[in-house]
Design an enzyme around this catalytic site. Structure first.
Site, PDB file in Angstrom:
ATOM      1  CB  SER A 129      -0.901   0.019   1.233  1.00  0.00           C
ATOM      2  OG  SER A 129      -1.575   1.263   1.353  1.00  0.00           O
ATOM      3  CE1 TYR A 142      -4.102  -2.242   5.059  1.00  0.00           C
ATOM      4  CE2 TYR A 142      -3.451  -0.008   4.467  1.00  0.00           C
ATOM      5  CZ  TYR A 142      -3.832  -1.283   4.096  1.00  0.00           C
ATOM      6  OH  TYR A 142      -3.943  -1.601   2.763  1.00  0.00           O
TER       7      TYR A 142
END
Length: 263
Positions: A129, A142
């Site tokens: 990501s 995350y």
């Protein structure tokens, strides 16, 4: 004479980016196996039940692939989910679950597959990501789990040097999938963190107005065909530019910009 179909294993191919990737590889002529918890009844992939937090299931799933297909040419480690909340009010249980799925879930599948990937001189792909390179407030865990994936990619590339196995990751930005609705939100404390709700809402708005998962899937397919891929890439000029800027800007200034956007 048509070339023999490649054997492609994708974790988390029941929805979102993984499902789009299964379709992209399948439509190109590859044989795809979907290692997921839930059967999506998707004609693009052979479903094998697998919870990436269960080591025995991961080992059994890879063995099932090898018994059926005899080899693995591409392993796409995509399974994941997201949590949100400040570091202070996020439970340790939630933070550990985040790492258990995103980081250790990938490792549980990777380890039993490595012998087959060496034999085929195959490719290991990770879904990372942009947040792994540009940590987002209220998504610290995350972001940290994806940053750990990026570290694994770099280490693996050196550890597997000379074996013929290629390793790379795609770092998506905002993608329009079920990921947003599945995000697990931790305790909201508007007294301590008055910007949290607005920040998460902005992030989720950006996701739901982001690019379709098929664009990420297309990049994964193209990457899988490269002889010497770069370790990291993103999709779209804006996100690729973010990755470049994060590398060259002073940390304090880069983090200030992220704060202006999301905090």
């Amino acid at each position: 004479m048509a070339s023999e179909p490649r054997i492609v294993v994708i974790t988390g191919a029941s929805k979102g980016i993984g499902k789009a990737a299964a379709a992209a590889f399948s439509h190109a002529g590859d044989r795809v196996f979907n290692l997921s918890r839930h059967d999506p009844h998707d004609e693009n992939a052979t479903f094998i039940p697998c919870d990436v937090t269960d080591e025995a299931q991961c080992i059994d799933a890879i063995e099932t692939v090898l018994q059926s297909a005899g080899r693995i040419d591409v392993l796409l480690l995509n399974a994941g989910f997201g949590i949100s909340g400040p570091v202070e009010t996020t439970t340790l249980e939630a933070a550990q679950k985040q790492f258990d799925v995103v980081l250790f879930g990938a490792i549980r599948v990777l380890k039993p597959a490595l012998r087959a990937l060496r034999a085929s001189k195959g490719m290991i792909l990770f879904t990372s990501s942009v947040a792994g390179a540009a940590p987002i407030p209220y998504q610290a865990f995350y972001s940290a789990a994806k940053a750990a994936i990026n570290s694994v990619v770099m280490a693996l590339r050196n550890e597997l040097m000379g074996t013929g196995v290629r390793v790379a990751a795609v770092l998506p930005g905002d993608v329009r999938t079920e990921f947003t609705a599945a995000r697990e939100k931790n305790e909201v404390n508007e007294t301590l963190y008055p910007n949290e709700v607005r920040s998460v809402q902005k992030m989720e708005h950006d996701e739901q107005h982001g690019m379709p998962p098929e664009r990420i899937a297309k990049r994964f397919y193209k990457l899988s065909r490269q002889k010497n891929p770069k370790p990291f890439c993103s999709v779209g000029f804006a996100y690729s530019a973010v990755l470049v800027l994060i590398r060259i800007l002073p940390n304090r200034f880069a983090n200030w910009v992220l704060g202006k956007l999301y905090a």
